[in-house]
Design an enzyme around this catalytic site. Structure first.
Site, short mmCIF file in Angstrom:
data_model
loop_
_atom_site.label_atom_id
_atom_site.label_comp_id
_atom_site.label_asym_id
_atom_site.label_seq_id
_atom_site.Cartn_x
_atom_site.Cartn_y
_atom_site.Cartn_z
N ARG A 1 -20.70 -3.06 -1.39
CA ARG A 1 -20.38 -4.45 -1.04
C ARG A 1 -21.52 -5.42 -1.38
O ARG A 1 -21.29 -6.58 -1.70
CB ARG A 1 -20.04 -4.56 0.45
CG ARG A 1 -18.82 -3.74 0.88
CD ARG A 1 -17.53 -4.31 0.34
NE ARG A 1 -16.39 -3.46 0.68
CZ ARG A 1 -15.80 -2.62 -0.15
NH1 ARG A 1 -16.24 -2.50 -1.40
NH2 ARG A 1 -14.76 -1.90 0.22
N CYS B 1 -7.40 -0.81 8.86
CA CYS B 1 -6.99 -1.65 7.73
C CYS B 1 -6.47 -0.67 6.69
O CYS B 1 -5.62 0.15 7.01
CB CYS B 1 -8.14 -2.52 7.23
SG CYS B 1 -9.73 -1.68 7.09
N SER B 2 -7.01 -0.68 5.47
CA SER B 2 -6.60 0.34 4.50
C SER B 2 -7.49 1.58 4.64
O SER B 2 -7.03 2.66 4.97
CB SER B 2 -6.67 -0.20 3.08
OG SER B 2 -5.76 -1.28 2.94
N ASP B 3 -8.80 1.38 4.43
CA ASP B 3 -9.73 2.52 4.51
C ASP B 3 -10.48 2.60 5.83
O ASP B 3 -11.09 3.62 6.14
CB ASP B 3 -10.73 2.46 3.35
CG ASP B 3 -10.04 2.70 2.01
OD1 ASP B 3 -9.26 3.66 1.93
OD2 ASP B 3 -10.28 1.93 1.06
N GLY B 4 -10.48 1.51 6.58
CA GLY B 4 -11.12 1.54 7.91
C GLY B 4 -12.62 1.34 7.89
O GLY B 4 -13.30 1.73 8.83
N TRP B 5 -13.14 0.72 6.81
CA TRP B 5 -14.60 0.51 6.80
C TRP B 5 -15.00 -0.94 6.55
O TRP B 5 -16.17 -1.27 6.52
CB TRP B 5 -15.29 1.43 5.80
CG TRP B 5 -14.73 1.43 4.40
CD1 TRP B 5 -14.37 0.35 3.65
CD2 TRP B 5 -14.49 2.58 3.58
NE1 TRP B 5 -13.91 0.76 2.42
CE2 TRP B 5 -13.98 2.12 2.34
CE3 TRP B 5 -14.68 3.96 3.77
CZ2 TRP B 5 -13.65 2.99 1.29
CZ3 TRP B 5 -14.34 4.81 2.73
CH2 TRP B 5 -13.84 4.33 1.51
N ASP B 6 -14.02 -1.85 6.35
CA ASP B 6 -14.33 -3.27 6.15
C ASP B 6 -13.80 -4.11 7.31
O ASP B 6 -14.52 -4.38 8.26
CB ASP B 6 -13.76 -3.77 4.82
CG ASP B 6 -14.48 -3.17 3.62
OD1 ASP B 6 -15.72 -3.12 3.65
OD2 ASP B 6 -13.81 -2.74 2.65
N ASN C 1 0.81 -1.22 0.00
CA ASN C 1 0.00 0.00 0.00
C ASN C 1 0.85 1.27 0.00
O ASN C 1 0.35 2.34 -0.35
CB ASN C 1 -0.96 0.00 1.20
CG ASN C 1 -2.35 -0.46 0.81
OD1 ASN C 1 -3.10 0.27 0.17
ND2 ASN C 1 -2.69 -1.68 1.17
N ASN D 1 -7.97 -9.31 1.99
CA ASN D 1 -8.80 -8.21 1.46
C ASN D 1 -10.15 -8.70 0.91
O ASN D 1 -10.43 -9.90 0.88
CB ASN D 1 -8.03 -7.41 0.41
CG ASN D 1 -7.69 -8.24 -0.82
OD1 ASN D 1 -8.38 -9.19 -1.18
ND2 ASN D 1 -6.60 -7.88 -1.49
#
Length: 571
Positions: free
Chosen positions: A391, A345-350, A258, A283
């Site tokens: 999603r 995580c990466s975006d913080g929503w999953d 990333n 992911n």
């Protein structure tokens, strides 16, 4: 009567007689197929009792035509409907009847309203319930329940108009000594402006769980003194510990990769007293592929001889284990280590939403009640911007979209695994979890529509649609676990080991009639609830009787005419 029972706002759009449903379990069944603006409904009077298939259109992933007009062989001309809830439905039409084209066109129109510039059915549905489920979650009340604001944490309205971060809620809990102006500088260093904000605070140690997105470190290893100061403030708000743990949900190789896109992770050199831990959760693309493999082995038929090796090859339970194990490490650090943690995580929503909500479920008994769980979903998933629209793909015909992924399904699966290990710790039952998943797709309620609080406000969902919680809270007895014992201050430590996890048969294999329980569990639950209420009443009566007797005994003991030997009451 072959027509479906209609909901308020539901209308019939098409009907075809003499259609054959090719049931993978019981064979071909002839009947009438109806399409409304909400559901696909098939009814056959050939069976006794009549056979009914009732599926919301929202659950449809794609519709395909099978065979051409010249197709030979019985049942070779029709429609194949692939669903989001594991099922595939196959219908055969008579080529000369010309019903297939009409049904196909109406299914494509009403199953994918977003692709046809039509409203989702949730905007048409007009049922009235005794309680407004949109009011279940009030962030001010929920933070107050946790004791916020306090001397270390404050509530900020900097995001009131979603200008700091358009995927965050309007009200944020942040360290008291970080002014709003500084929050803006922290936001510029975090992916999509998702700064670390409070999810939960321990009532005794004041150790906290905060969530955010990755720092924008990039290949050159950029730093932000405001972000470093901010994490230090989070650590300082907990006097019990001089350390802070940063749990990065990703495998370390992904986090490193990333950096090339401008993201990355916190270096322990830049963040004093911070320890970085990678949780190795894969992911959304890996999870989507895992579910696809799972569907192949559970529907329609299960191959007995290679069941365990087939299940292992999907890696589904392995992913469930890693998510549960990650949440467990977070909960343990906060509870036993009395240490504050930051999760991203990466975006913080999953993956972040999976981890925070599961660790909160382990730490706080309130979230294990029916209403508390509704608050948990509203708070950690809906208000913090899990991208439900992308999603799940509500009403969108683009079934191959790379943004689709079973992130929320995995969370609910993890919750089910916990209910198995702690059968008396949760107020809700399995049917509650299945109902939530069914309405994740159905588009009957507004709860899971859109991808952020800002979008829901803009679309006026609380005014124009019904909340799923309105429906659930109107018939709580259906969703209540009769074995529930309210130990609110107990912390749950589930065993996150493959030996203790199992496939959720009641959800993934529920369409197979051979997997149905011998006795309807639902009815048994209701009987147990009635018995429990009856026994509870008896206990209360006996307690009142004891209180009355002890009161009258003490009154007699206090009177001058009382005899020397006191009367003993044995109950």
């Amino acid at each position: 009567m072959e027509e479906p029972p209609l909901l308020p706002g539901e209308t019939i759009k098409d009907m075809a007689k003499d259609v054959t449903y090719i049931c993978p379990f019981t064979g071909a069944i002839r009947g009438t197929l109806t399409v409304t603006n909400y559901r696909l409904y098939f009814k056959s009077m050939e069976r006794d009792p009549p056979f009914v298939l009732d599926a919301s259109l929202g659950v449809i992933n794609r519709v395909e035509k099978i065979g051409g007009a010249s197709s030979r062989g019985e049942n070779s001309y029709g429609l194949e409907i692939v669903c989001k809830d594991i099922r595939n439905l196959r219908f055969a039409h008579k080529p000369e009847g010309r019903t297939r084209r009409s049904i196909f066109e109406n299914l494509m129109k009403y199953a994918f309203p977003v692709s046809n510039n039509l409203p989702l059915f949730a905007f048409e549905y007009k049922e009235v319930f005794p309680e407004n489920g949109w009011k279940v979650y009030d962030p001010i009340w929920e933070y107050r329940r946790q004791g916020i604001p306090n001397e270390s944490w404050r509530l900020s309205k900097i995001n009131e108009h979603y200008e700091l971060c358009d995927t965050y809620p309007a009200i944020l809990a942040v360290p008291v000594n970080i002014p709003d102006e500084e929050l803006k500088r922290v936001a510029s260093f975090r992916s999509r402006g998702r700064i670390p904000v409070l999810s939960w605070i321990h009532p005794e140690s004041q150790a906290t769980i905060t969530r955010c997105s990755q720092p924008m470190v990039g290949v050159s290893g950029k730093r932000s003194k405001e972000d470093e100061k901010y994490l230090q403030a989070i650590m300082d708000s907990n006097a019990q510990s001089h350390k802070i743990f940063i749990f990065d949900a990703r495998p370390s190789v992904n986090a490193v990769a990333n950096k090339a896109k401008g993201g990355g992770y916190e270096s322990e050199d830049a963040y004093q007293n911070a320890e970085l831990v990678f949780l190795d959760i894969h992911n959304i693309h890996v999870m989507r592929e895992s579910l696809r493999k799972l569907k192949e082995i559970v529907y329609p038929n299960i191959e007995e001889t290679h069941w365990l090796s087939n299940l292992e090859s999907t890696h589904w339970l392995e992913h469930i284990k890693l998510i549960l194990a990650g949440a467990l490490r977070i909960a343990d650090k906060v509870e036993s280590g009395k240490t504050s943690v930051v999760v991203h995580c990466s975006d913080g929503w999953d993956r972040t939403a999976q981890l925070t909500s599961l660790s909160l479920l382990m730490l706080d008994g309130y979230y294990r009640t029916i209403r508390g769980f509704e608050v948990l979903v509203e708070k950690e998933w809906l208000s913090f911007g899990h991208r439900f629209q992308l999603r799940v793909g509500h009403g969108d015909k683009n079934h191959a979209d790379a943004d689709r992924s079973p992130v929320f399904l995995q969370f609910i699966d993890c919750v089910w695994q916990m209910t198995r290990q702690f059968p008396t710790a949760f107020e809700f039952n399995e049917y509650f979890l299945i109902t939530i998943l069914d309405h994740l797709y159905s588009c009957l309620f507004g709860t899971f529509l859109c991808s952020s609080e800002q979008q829901r406000v803009k679309e006026s969902l609380p005014k124009k649609t019904v909340s799923l919680w309105s429906y659930i809270n109107s018939q709580l007895e259906d969703f209540t676990n009769p074995l529930y014992v309210s130990y609110s201050n107990h912390v749950l430590y589930p065993v996150a080991s493959m030996r203790h996890l199992e496939l959720w048969v009641g959800y993934y294999i529920r369409w197979n009639p051979r997997m149905k329980p011998q006795e309807p569990v639902h009815n048994r639950y209701k009987e147990l609830l009635a018995k429990r209420a009856e026994l509870q009443k008896k206990v209360e009566e006996l307690q009142r009787e004891i209180t009355n007797r002890s009161t009258s005994s003490s009154e007699r003991a206090g009177s001058p005419a009382q005899c020397v030997t006191p009367v003993q009451t044995v109950v």
